[in-house]
Design a protein around this motif. Sequence first.
Motif, short mmCIF file in Angstrom:
data_model
loop_
_atom_site.label_atom_id
_atom_site.label_comp_id
_atom_site.label_asym_id
_atom_site.label_seq_id
_atom_site.Cartn_x
_atom_site.Cartn_y
_atom_site.Cartn_z
N ASN A 104 0.85 -1.19 0.00
CA ASN A 104 0.00 0.00 0.00
C ASN A 104 0.88 1.24 0.00
N PRO A 105 1.73 1.41 -1.04
CA PRO A 105 2.68 2.52 -1.06
C PRO A 105 1.95 3.87 -1.07
N PRO A 106 2.43 4.83 -0.28
CA PRO A 106 1.75 6.13 -0.19
C PRO A 106 2.13 7.07 -1.33
N VAL A 107 1.64 6.78 -2.52
CA VAL A 107 1.85 7.70 -3.63
C VAL A 107 1.03 8.95 -3.37
N LEU A 108 1.36 10.04 -4.07
CA LEU A 108 0.70 11.31 -3.81
C LEU A 108 -0.82 11.21 -3.91
N ALA A 109 -1.29 10.48 -4.90
CA ALA A 109 -2.75 10.40 -5.11
C ALA A 109 -3.48 9.67 -3.98
N SER A 110 -2.73 8.89 -3.18
CA SER A 110 -3.39 8.10 -2.14
C SER A 110 -3.30 8.72 -0.75
N ILE A 111 -2.51 9.78 -0.60
CA ILE A 111 -2.35 10.40 0.73
C ILE A 111 -3.58 11.23 1.05
N ASN A 112 -4.29 10.84 2.08
CA ASN A 112 -5.52 11.53 2.46
C ASN A 112 -5.63 11.59 3.99
N ARG A 113 -6.79 11.95 4.46
CA ARG A 113 -7.01 12.10 5.91
C ARG A 113 -6.76 10.78 6.64
N SER A 114 -7.20 9.69 6.02
CA SER A 114 -7.00 8.37 6.64
C SER A 114 -5.51 8.06 6.79
N THR A 115 -4.71 8.47 5.78
CA THR A 115 -3.27 8.26 5.87
C THR A 115 -2.68 9.02 7.06
N MET A 116 -3.15 10.25 7.26
CA MET A 116 -2.64 11.07 8.37
C MET A 116 -3.04 10.46 9.71
N SER A 118 -3.56 7.30 10.27
CA SER A 118 -2.73 6.09 10.44
C SER A 118 -1.32 6.47 10.86
N TYR A 119 -0.79 7.54 10.28
CA TYR A 119 0.56 7.99 10.64
C TYR A 119 0.62 8.43 12.10
N ALA A 120 -0.40 9.15 12.53
CA ALA A 120 -0.45 9.59 13.93
C ALA A 120 -0.49 8.39 14.87
N GLY A 121 -1.31 7.39 14.52
CA GLY A 121 -1.36 6.19 15.34
C GLY A 121 -0.05 5.43 15.34
N TRP A 122 0.61 5.41 14.19
CA TRP A 122 1.91 4.74 14.08
C TRP A 122 2.95 5.42 14.97
N LEU A 123 2.92 6.75 15.02
CA LEU A 123 3.87 7.49 15.86
C LEU A 123 3.68 7.18 17.34
N THR A 124 2.44 7.03 17.77
CA THR A 124 2.19 6.76 19.19
C THR A 124 2.68 5.37 19.61
N MET A 125 2.96 4.51 18.62
CA MET A 125 3.45 3.16 18.93
C MET A 125 4.97 3.07 18.87
N ARG A 126 5.64 4.17 18.59
CA ARG A 126 7.09 4.16 18.50
C ARG A 126 7.72 3.98 19.88
N VAL A 127 8.94 3.44 19.90
CA VAL A 127 9.66 3.27 21.16
C VAL A 127 11.06 3.86 21.01
N THR A 128 11.66 4.22 22.13
CA THR A 128 13.01 4.76 22.15
C THR A 128 14.01 3.62 22.00
N PRO A 129 15.28 3.93 21.74
CA PRO A 129 16.30 2.86 21.67
C PRO A 129 16.39 2.04 22.94
N GLU A 130 15.97 2.63 24.07
CA GLU A 130 15.99 1.88 25.33
C GLU A 130 14.74 1.04 25.53
N GLY A 131 13.82 1.07 24.56
CA GLY A 131 12.61 0.26 24.66
C GLY A 131 11.45 0.95 25.32
N GLU A 132 11.60 2.25 25.68
CA GLU A 132 10.52 2.99 26.32
C GLU A 132 9.58 3.56 25.26
N PRO A 133 8.26 3.51 25.48
CA PRO A 133 7.33 4.09 24.50
C PRO A 133 7.47 5.60 24.41
#
Length: 536
Positions: A104-116, A118-133
């Motif tokens: 599901n590559p994010p080409v320009l034509a496919s970037i929309n509100r849903s993509t944003m 999903s990106y926000a949700g993806w960021l909240t799941m990130r962890v630091t190098p020490e394993g901390e959220p």
Amino acid sequence: MAKKKNFEIGGPAPAPVIPIFPLNTADRAGSASVDILLPNGRVKQVDYSEYLGLGFNDTVLAIVGVLRAMVVAGKPEPLSLETIANSGLVNWWQFCKERAEQENPPVLASINRSTMESYAGWLTMRVTPEGEPWSKNTARTAFAKTKTILQGLVERRLLAGSDLFPRNLFPGATSTQNRRAYIRPLSDTERERILRPLSLEVAQVFDGTHPGSALTQLSLCVFAIFLKTGVNATPFLELPRDLGNCFLDHPRVNRKVLVTFKRRAGAFTTTPLEPAETKVVSLDVYKLCQRVVEMTESEAESAVGTQLEGQLWLYQMADGALRTLSTQELSGVANAFTGRHKLIRDDGSRLKMSSQLFRNTKINRVWRASKGDLLATAKSASNTPAVAERYLTVTPDMLEEHRLAGEVLVDMLSEKAGRDATPHSGCKDSLNGELAPKNGEHCIDFLSCFRCKSQVIIQEDLHKLFSFYWALFAQRSRVGSDNWKKLFAWIVRVIDRDIAPRFSPTIVAREKERARNEPHPMWRSNAVQSALRSVL
């Protein structure tokens, strides 16, 4: 309230839209690099070529084009653009790569509100190098930096701007508990531990006998001034060579007023004419800056006609290139200084100099010296009271005297049986204890526990206890300063003075930080915190 960092493109007037290279231009197809000329003389090169060929080439080349246009326009400023490229787009490309791997590559034509979303949700799941959220605020900042670039695509009609960015994707992100980890200010002994070797080395710099490089010598001077004044790093590193523009005469003899310019606020920061602990600095700091002017005279001559002309903190690299100090260089010198003098904190952890550490320390010292006057503390730091309050840690000694009446059991496992749980610790007998109602009902006055002989605190309580501790601090901005001092400040003092020292400093520091970042479930909900305010 202090202004939040703004990663937007424009200023007071909208920035002109500079055309980017057409996406189908053949001579751009293989190039995805951008050079950002930084104000300290460095050139930051970002290269996104590794993301070409993954299925979203048009997105990569469009973003590279926007970055180049921003470099030409000078908006955002180069340092902001560097952080956008480093910590904003780095995450965006990782997100895009994972989407491409899921076909599901994010080409320009496919970037929309849903993509944003999903990106926000993806960021909240990130962890630091020490394993901390990641904290919510870290995720929010990364999203804001990415949004700046994507907004550039919207302005060029390469993305549909209507309803692209949802509002409030990170609720509560800027609240105190979701901000970056608090740096505990130096105790008096820790401050002395740094001050002794730092003053000796700075004296060597002043006398011209220090064996270190020019970078090291300048950085040590900067840290000495940070420790004394508590100024913010970036505005201070941007001081001009003409000291008459940044040190004004003070009515008191042998005094100067330090003036810096904070770009985020868009205003000069000057100090109220007060003789107490403020950013009114002694003449020795002024003389130290005069010495820096002398030390960097040859570099200043070489900088004439370049973007570094008129800068104070100049040094020459081994290859002859001129640079000015940045926070990255300061961090490296601080690491070396810590190792050289084997500096540790009171709890045994590593003690590293930083502008934020020294600013926290300075503001807390002013708070204590002013006997808890928040307005005076805020004025000394050129902050609003709400911002200054974030720097404060322990209650000053001027508060009403209270002492712990209960028991603290360090070797407590055998004593644990028979304890009744309380919202922050334990009780020998919640039905018939010293302050219990003794009417057949359990005692629920958990604020009075700290002056009740029936209270029992064990090591396993520390997470819950410090979660309660931070919950009390969170009430300061909600119940008002006077109410907070009357109702809660004495409890904080009892915890800091009578309870914490009974346990291992390492364990206390660990549980205190854990409670700040991950509160005990008892103190996690807004409903429970609102119960604290119900005592008013």
